[in-house]
Design an enzyme around this catalytic site. Structure first.
Site, PDB file in Angstrom:
ATOM      1  N   LYS A   1     -11.950   0.515  -2.059  1.00  0.00           N
ATOM      2  CA  LYS A   1     -10.866   1.120  -2.831  1.00  0.00           C
ATOM      3  C   LYS A   1     -11.228   1.005  -4.316  1.00  0.00           C
ATOM      4  O   LYS A   1     -12.013   1.823  -4.785  1.00  0.00           O
ATOM      5  CB  LYS A   1      -9.542   0.479  -2.438  1.00  0.00           C
ATOM      6  CG  LYS A   1      -9.335   0.593  -0.901  1.00  0.00           C
ATOM      7  CD  LYS A   1      -7.975   0.217  -0.446  1.00  0.00           C
ATOM      8  CE  LYS A   1      -7.880  -0.001   1.048  1.00  0.00           C
ATOM      9  NZ  LYS A   1      -8.322   1.093   1.891  1.00  0.00           N
TER      10      LYS A   1
ATOM     11  N   SER B   1       0.797  -1.229   0.000  1.00  0.00           N
ATOM     12  CA  SER B   1       0.000   0.000   0.000  1.00  0.00           C
ATOM     13  C   SER B   1       0.825   1.273   0.000  1.00  0.00           C
ATOM     14  O   SER B   1       0.331   2.324  -0.389  1.00  0.00           O
ATOM     15  CB  SER B   1      -0.933  -0.004   1.208  1.00  0.00           C
ATOM     16  OG  SER B   1      -0.184  -0.116   2.409  1.00  0.00           O
TER      17      SER B   1
ATOM     18  N   HIS C   1      -5.402  -3.312  -2.062  1.00  0.00           N
ATOM     19  CA  HIS C   1      -5.133  -2.338  -3.131  1.00  0.00           C
ATOM     20  C   HIS C   1      -5.043  -2.992  -4.503  1.00  0.00           C
ATOM     21  O   HIS C   1      -4.580  -2.362  -5.457  1.00  0.00           O
ATOM     22  CB  HIS C   1      -3.849  -1.565  -2.837  1.00  0.00           C
ATOM     23  CG  HIS C   1      -4.031  -0.568  -1.752  1.00  0.00           C
ATOM     24  ND1 HIS C   1      -4.513   0.699  -1.964  1.00  0.00           N
ATOM     25  CD2 HIS C   1      -3.842  -0.675  -0.416  1.00  0.00           C
ATOM     26  CE1 HIS C   1      -4.597   1.351  -0.814  1.00  0.00           C
ATOM     27  NE2 HIS C   1      -4.196   0.534   0.147  1.00  0.00           N
TER      28      HIS C   1
HETATM   29  C1  LIG Z   1      -3.020  -3.396   2.508  1.00  0.00           C
HETATM   30  C2  LIG Z   1      -4.248  -2.930   3.239  1.00  0.00           C
HETATM   31  N1  LIG Z   1      -4.992  -3.836   3.890  1.00  0.00           N
HETATM   32  C3  LIG Z   1      -6.105  -3.495   4.556  1.00  0.00           C
HETATM   33  C4  LIG Z   1      -6.538  -2.187   4.585  1.00  0.00           C
HETATM   34  C5  LIG Z   1      -7.779  -1.825   5.335  1.00  0.00           C
HETATM   35  O1  LIG Z   1      -8.858  -1.664   4.432  1.00  0.00           O
HETATM   36  P1  LIG Z   1     -10.110  -0.797   4.843  1.00  0.00           P
HETATM   37  O2  LIG Z   1      -9.775   0.629   4.547  1.00  0.00           O
HETATM   38  O3  LIG Z   1     -11.234  -1.336   4.002  1.00  0.00           O
HETATM   39  O4  LIG Z   1     -10.350  -1.018   6.300  1.00  0.00           O
HETATM   40  C6  LIG Z   1      -5.808  -1.203   3.931  1.00  0.00           C
HETATM   41  C7  LIG Z   1      -6.251   0.189   3.972  1.00  0.00           C
HETATM   42  O5  LIG Z   1      -5.776   1.087   3.353  1.00  0.00           O
HETATM   43  C8  LIG Z   1      -4.628  -1.578   3.245  1.00  0.00           C
HETATM   44  O6  LIG Z   1      -3.865  -0.676   2.623  1.00  0.00           O
END
Ligand SMILES: Cc1ncc(COP(=O)(O)O)c(C=O)c1O
Length: 431
Positions: A270, A211, A239
């Site tokens: 996303k 991310s 992502h």
């Molecule tokens: C790699 C990754 N996993 C999980 C999440 C969490 O997702 P959510 O925003 O739907 O809680 C994010 C959030 O940016 C992320 O970058």
């Protein structure tokens, strides 16, 4: 005494007293506030954030929420596929709102399931190429729930050092023996695996697309090692869903390796235009999660209008492969243009494009300059990345036009030159 008319004086006790951790947080608060960096973190959006958005600087306690408002091109949104605000998504959500209301007022196993939840989970499973799928209230909750349910004391978990915080937190909850491996290093994974007996329950966990750096896991290498050493593979595709692979089906589909991934988690907020998270896997694994994961059992279901918007989003992705083609074209044009300026995009190979900066102050300065010029990007620093890896993080969307990309590159070129950022040799001291 009438308590409502005469509320007791606030005591203002300092909760950081006696906590070294909270005192560190307090220091960070002072750093942001005293240097006015809060201007560009937590900016306020007005209206639907699409290709363009109307954005104000963050309000201070004394100033209105419209301070420094600009019409901007959006280069900081997770709206990779450009489906946020799509007329079909909006119409589906609106129809569901009228039919089901804003919430089902319950958890899935009791009174919190409507047809849309079942349809969404079926559609996601089919789209991602897995037998079954379960949804959670966020991607964060999905990772916390899945890892604490499936991994436990006595298990060994090998986890990439740049995995998302939700994985780190989920693993803490699990009680498993966690061993962090060097970012994307198959050698580091292999050497850890070789020390473990074959019958040891073990997992390899990785983000699909990282991310902060925007690079992609070496899934073929991980799956091969997992098969050789009898390990489970878990991938967090937050992502990558609707941003990677054919039609946006994610990292496993990109490598045609769905069969090698035991559980795929991800986000619905996303590339997909909603909120929530998911875990996809075999029917037996998903059944374990329905009856054994706390974020499903003890937390309310997705709002039906969100589920309906997501279903429509998946239909559009299936019908229109050109959305993903445009997304990847856009990211390639931007990366090439940024590199041509002498800026460092690290090893980005996805719609996440970091631009490495020499110092956090410069990152904020550039972000503010770009805001004034009508370009929205996010500044990223510690603790999201290590202290010497501060960066701008650009998120590319399929809905950006060639003219938008030109304007972005032209503006970044002028602003970064003004700040003397081009051609700096930012020594790679490790991520
Ligand atoms: C790699 C990754 N996993 C999980 C999440 C969490 O997702 P959510 O925003 O739907 O809680 C994010 C959030 O940016 C992320 O970058």
């Amino acid at each position: 005494m009438d308590v409502l008319a005469n509320p007791p004086a606030v005591k203002n006790r300092d909760l950081a007293v006696g906590s070294a951790r909270l005192q560190e947080v307090q220091k960070a608060v002072h750093y942001y506030v005293d240097n006015h960096h809060c201007d560009v973190i937590g900016r306020v959006f007005h209206g639907i954030p699409g290709r363009e958005a109307s954005v104000s600087l963050s309000p201070t306690r004394r100033e209105a929420a419209s301070r420094g408002r600009r019409e901007v091109l959006h280069f900081g949104s997770y709206n990779y596929s450009g489906l946020n605000g799509h007329p079909r998504v909006m119409a589906a959500a609106e129809a569901a709102l009228k039919r089901y209301g804003t919430t089902v007022s319950g958890v899935r196993l009791l009174n919190g399931t409507c047809e849309l939840h079942l349809e969404l989970e079926r559609a996601l499973a089919e789209f991602l190429g897995f037998e079954d799928c379960i949804t959670y209230s966020s991607g964060y909750a999905a990772n916390l729930s899945v890892l604490s349910a499936l991994c436990g004391e006595g298990d060994v978990v090998l986890s990439d050092m740049l995995n998302h915080q939700s994985i780190i937190d989920g693993l803490k909850l699990s009680g498993a023996d966690v061993r962090t491996f060097r970012h994307k290093s198959l050698r580091s994974i292999e050497s850890a695996l070789k020390k473990l007996p074959r019958e040891q329950r073990k997992f390899i966990i990785t983000d699909g697309v990282f991310s902060m750096d925007g690079d992609v896991a070496d899934l073929p290498g991980i799956v091969a090692l997992a098969e050789e050493h009898n390990a489970f593979v878990l991938v967090d595709d937050a992502h990558a869903t609707a941003a990677m692979g054919p039609n946006g089906r994610g990292t496993p589909a990109h490598f045609a390796l769905q069969h090698g991934v035991d559980v795929l988690t991800g986000s619905l907020s996303k590339g997909l235009p909603g909120i929530g998270g998911f875990a996809a896997g075999s029917k037996a694994t998903v059944d374990l999660l329905r009856f054994g994961s706390n974020g499903y059992i003890f937390s309310a279901s997705l709002p039906p209008p969100v589920a309906a918007g997501l279903l429509e989003g998946i239909r559009i992705l299936q019908e229109q492969p050109e959305l993903q083609q445009r997304l990847h074209h856009n990211e390639n044009v931007l990366r090439a243009g940024i590199r041509a300026m002498g800026l460092d995009c690290m090893n980005s190979e996805s719609p996440i494009i970091p631009v490495l900066m020499p110092a956090y102050e410069k990152t904020f300065e550039l972000t503010r300059l770009l805001h004034e010029e009508g370009i929205y990007v996010n500044p990223v620093g510690y603790p999201a990345v290590s202290k010497n890896r501060t960066r701008l993080r650009i998120n590319v969307s399929a809905n950006l036009t060639p003219a938008d990309l030109d304007r972005f590159l032209d503006t970044l070129e002028r602003c970064s030159r003004k700040l003397g950022l081009q051609g700096l040799d930012l020594a790679r001291t490790g991520t």
